[in-house]
Design a protein around this motif. Structure first.
Motif, PDB file in Angstrom:
ATOM      1  N   TRP A 174      24.631 -44.335   2.227  1.00 56.17           N
ATOM      2  CA  TRP A 174      25.946 -44.630   1.645  1.00 56.17           C
ATOM      3  C   TRP A 174      26.159 -43.851   0.349  1.00 56.17           C
ATOM      4  N   MET A 175      25.135 -43.840  -0.528  1.00 57.05           N
ATOM      5  CA  MET A 175      25.267 -43.261  -1.873  1.00 57.05           C
ATOM      6  C   MET A 175      25.168 -41.736  -1.880  1.00 57.05           C
ATOM      7  N   VAL A 176      24.307 -41.192  -1.019  1.00 48.83           N
ATOM      8  CA  VAL A 176      23.944 -39.771  -1.106  1.00 48.83           C
ATOM      9  C   VAL A 176      24.753 -38.894  -0.161  1.00 48.83           C
ATOM     10  N   ARG A 177      25.016 -39.386   1.048  1.00 49.90           N
ATOM     11  CA  ARG A 177      25.578 -38.519   2.087  1.00 49.90           C
ATOM     12  C   ARG A 177      27.031 -38.138   1.774  1.00 49.90           C
ATOM     13  N   LYS A 178      27.304 -36.837   1.866  1.00 49.59           N
ATOM     14  CA  LYS A 178      28.649 -36.342   1.518  1.00 49.59           C
ATOM     15  C   LYS A 178      29.293 -35.658   2.716  1.00 49.59           C
ATOM     16  N   ASP A 179      30.487 -36.061   3.065  1.00 51.40           N
ATOM     17  CA  ASP A 179      31.325 -35.303   3.997  1.00 51.40           C
ATOM     18  C   ASP A 179      32.774 -35.696   3.715  1.00 51.40           C
ATOM     19  N   LYS A 180      33.675 -35.235   4.542  1.00 53.44           N
ATOM     20  CA  LYS A 180      35.092 -35.531   4.245  1.00 53.44           C
ATOM     21  C   LYS A 180      35.634 -36.673   5.100  1.00 53.44           C
ATOM     22  N   ARG A 181      34.737 -37.446   5.733  1.00 54.95           N
ATOM     23  CA  ARG A 181      35.198 -38.496   6.653  1.00 54.95           C
ATOM     24  C   ARG A 181      35.595 -39.793   5.958  1.00 54.95           C
ATOM     25  N   GLY A 182      35.079 -40.003   4.763  1.00 54.02           N
ATOM     26  CA  GLY A 182      35.482 -41.200   4.016  1.00 54.02           C
ATOM     27  C   GLY A 182      34.679 -42.452   4.284  1.00 54.02           C
ATOM     28  N   VAL A 183      33.611 -42.354   5.092  1.00 56.00           N
ATOM     29  CA  VAL A 183      32.779 -43.547   5.336  1.00 56.00           C
ATOM     30  C   VAL A 183      31.724 -43.652   4.239  1.00 56.00           C
ATOM     31  N   ASP A 184      30.853 -42.650   4.138  1.00 55.92           N
ATOM     32  CA  ASP A 184      29.828 -42.634   3.087  1.00 55.92           C
ATOM     33  C   ASP A 184      30.441 -42.168   1.765  1.00 55.92           C
ATOM     34  N   PHE A 185      29.838 -42.608   0.661  1.00 56.22           N
ATOM     35  CA  PHE A 185      30.424 -42.350  -0.664  1.00 56.22           C
ATOM     36  C   PHE A 185      30.056 -40.986  -1.244  1.00 56.22           C
ATOM     37  N   GLY A 186      28.798 -40.591  -1.066  1.00 57.76           N
ATOM     38  CA  GLY A 186      28.345 -39.311  -1.620  1.00 57.76           C
ATOM     39  C   GLY A 186      28.523 -39.195  -3.124  1.00 57.76           C
ATOM     40  N   ILE A 187      28.286 -40.310  -3.851  1.00 58.24           N
ATOM     41  CA  ILE A 187      28.537 -40.282  -5.306  1.00 58.24           C
ATOM     42  C   ILE A 187      27.294 -39.887  -6.110  1.00 58.24           C
ATOM     43  N   TRP A 188      26.150 -39.732  -5.430  1.00 56.02           N
ATOM     44  CA  TRP A 188      24.947 -39.314  -6.152  1.00 56.02           C
ATOM     45  C   TRP A 188      24.792 -37.798  -6.002  1.00 56.02           C
ATOM     46  N   GLU A 189      25.328 -37.096  -6.942  1.00 54.86           N
ATOM     47  CA  GLU A 189      25.432 -35.640  -6.866  1.00 54.86           C
ATOM     48  C   GLU A 189      24.082 -34.935  -6.949  1.00 54.86           C
ATOM     49  N   SER A 190      23.114 -35.551  -7.620  1.00 61.60           N
ATOM     50  CA  SER A 190      21.876 -34.815  -7.910  1.00 61.60           C
ATOM     51  C   SER A 190      20.806 -34.966  -6.830  1.00 61.60           C
ATOM     52  N   ILE A 191      21.109 -35.722  -5.775  1.00 64.80           N
ATOM     53  CA  ILE A 191      20.113 -35.921  -4.707  1.00 64.80           C
ATOM     54  C   ILE A 191      20.637 -35.282  -3.418  1.00 64.80           C
ATOM     55  N   ASP A 192      19.828 -34.425  -2.815  1.00 65.17           N
ATOM     56  CA  ASP A 192      20.246 -33.685  -1.627  1.00 65.17           C
ATOM     57  C   ASP A 192      20.142 -34.563  -0.379  1.00 65.17           C
ATOM     58  N   GLN A 193      21.187 -34.541   0.452  1.00 64.34           N
ATOM     59  CA  GLN A 193      21.205 -35.388   1.651  1.00 64.34           C
ATOM     60  C   GLN A 193      20.216 -34.933   2.721  1.00 64.34           C
ATOM     61  N   LYS A 194      19.613 -33.763   2.543  1.00 66.45           N
ATOM     62  CA  LYS A 194      18.633 -33.292   3.539  1.00 66.45           C
ATOM     63  C   LYS A 194      17.393 -34.197   3.571  1.00 66.45           C
ATOM     64  N   TYR A 195      17.187 -34.982   2.498  1.00 72.94           N
ATOM     65  CA  TYR A 195      16.029 -35.881   2.435  1.00 72.94           C
ATOM     66  C   TYR A 195      16.254 -37.210   3.166  1.00 72.94           C
ATOM     67  N   LEU A 196      17.500 -37.478   3.563  1.00 74.43           N
ATOM     68  CA  LEU A 196      17.819 -38.774   4.168  1.00 74.43           C
ATOM     69  C   LEU A 196      17.178 -38.942   5.548  1.00 74.43           C
ATOM     70  N   SER A 197      16.892 -40.195   5.886  1.00 72.69           N
ATOM     71  CA  SER A 197      16.353 -40.545   7.201  1.00 72.69           C
ATOM     72  C   SER A 197      17.335 -41.481   7.900  1.00 72.69           C
ATOM     73  N   ILE A 198      16.982 -41.886   9.110  1.00 74.52           N
ATOM     74  CA  ILE A 198      17.809 -42.844   9.861  1.00 74.52           C
ATOM     75  C   ILE A 198      17.338 -44.266   9.533  1.00 74.52           C
ATOM     76  N   PRO A 199      18.254 -45.179   9.185  1.00 81.48           N
ATOM     77  CA  PRO A 199      17.853 -46.584   9.012  1.00 81.48           C
ATOM     78  C   PRO A 199      17.398 -47.131  10.372  1.00 81.48           C
ATOM     79  N   LEU A 200      16.137 -47.432  10.473  1.00 84.49           N
ATOM     80  CA  LEU A 200      15.562 -47.776  11.779  1.00 84.49           C
ATOM     81  C   LEU A 200      15.521 -49.288  11.979  1.00 84.49           C
TER      82      LEU A 200
END
Length: 256
Positions: A174-200
């Motif tokens: 929610w905090m890190v992922r950035k796109d233009k869809r409006g679901v995720d917030f992407g408000i943490w600018e300093s952390i790259d979304q490439k590190y994200l995993s799937i909530p299992l």
């Protein structure tokens, strides 16, 4: 058995289908979407993610209960609550095993953290040599929970103990992922979304096994890392978008 390219194209299509603003209204992510101040979004996002187990309607209702207690101003409440307000939470039920005592504990920890940090983002930084949030989550845990034992510690899972830490990973998406869809917030600018995993969880785990993305039978941290390997081959810059695909397929039971 789908070939790699077919599987990628199928999951890309499903991620595209479910990563849509309509997704918000039935999901706990609608709770932080009611706020615009970064700290409000973080606080209610973390609380809503923490109680995200069970029925989604019930989760949203319980999160609304917490919002009411905080007077719909989470950051202000965290910084300026009175002891009396916290005492009134004793014996209160919030959501399943998360009770008034846990909520009080979280508020106090938030207050301490926000007095020293402008954002929770500071506690989740990923170091250069790291490939995912394994150590970052553990560093956050030690800062958020402190050294004193408390019943609330069980609500913040540890990947070092091989937990899939589903709720924290969801919060991070929610905090890190950035796109233009409006679901995720992407408000943490300093952390790259490439590190994200799937909530299992049960659903994403079962769908992943059905599609042969993973072979392990438990939904634990080792399985999170097994799933990482394949989703990052599909999209190394935005692996977590496949959460929408796996979640959507789980909810619609399309593959049953």
């Amino acid at each position: 058995m789908l070939k790699f390219e077919e599987l990628k194209s199928f999951l890309d299509e499903k991620a595209d289908q479910y990563n849509h603003p309509e997704f918000i209204e039935n999901d706990p992510i609608q709770i932080p979407h009611r706020f615009s101040l970064k700290q409000d979004v973080e606080i209610v996002g973390f609380l809503a993610a923490t109680i995200s187990w069970g029925n989604r309607k019930a989760i949203i209702k319980s999160a609304e209960k917490m919002l009411d207690i905080m007077g719909n101003s989470p950051y202000d409440f965290v910084l300026n609550h009175s002891e009396k307000e916290l005492r009134s939470l004793e014996g209160k039920s919030i959501h399943r095993t998360f009770n008034g005592e846990d909520f009080t504990y979280f508020i106090k920890q938030f207050q301490r953290i926000y007095k020293e940090n402008e954002s929770l983002e500071n506690l989740f930084k990923v170091n250069d040599q790291e490939t995912n949030f394994l150590h970052s989550i553990e560093r956050f845990r030690s800062q958020f929970l402190g050294t004193e034992k408390h019943r609330s510690h069980k609500h913040v899972s540890s990947p070092y103990k091989n937990s899939s830490t589903k709720r924290i990973i969801m919060f991070l998406r929610w905090m890190v992922r950035k796109d233009k869809r409006g679901v995720d917030f992407g408000i943490w600018e300093s952390i790259d979304q490439k590190y994200l995993s799937i909530p299992l969880d049960v659903h994403t785990g079962n769908i992943s096994r059905k599609l042969r993305l993973i072979s392990r039978t438990q939904n634990d941290w080792k399985t999170v890392e097994e799933l990482d390997l394949i989703i990052r081959k599909f999209d190394e810059k935005d692996p977590a978008k496949y959460d929408f695909a796996l979640f959507g397929l789980g909810v619609t039971k399309e593959l049953l």
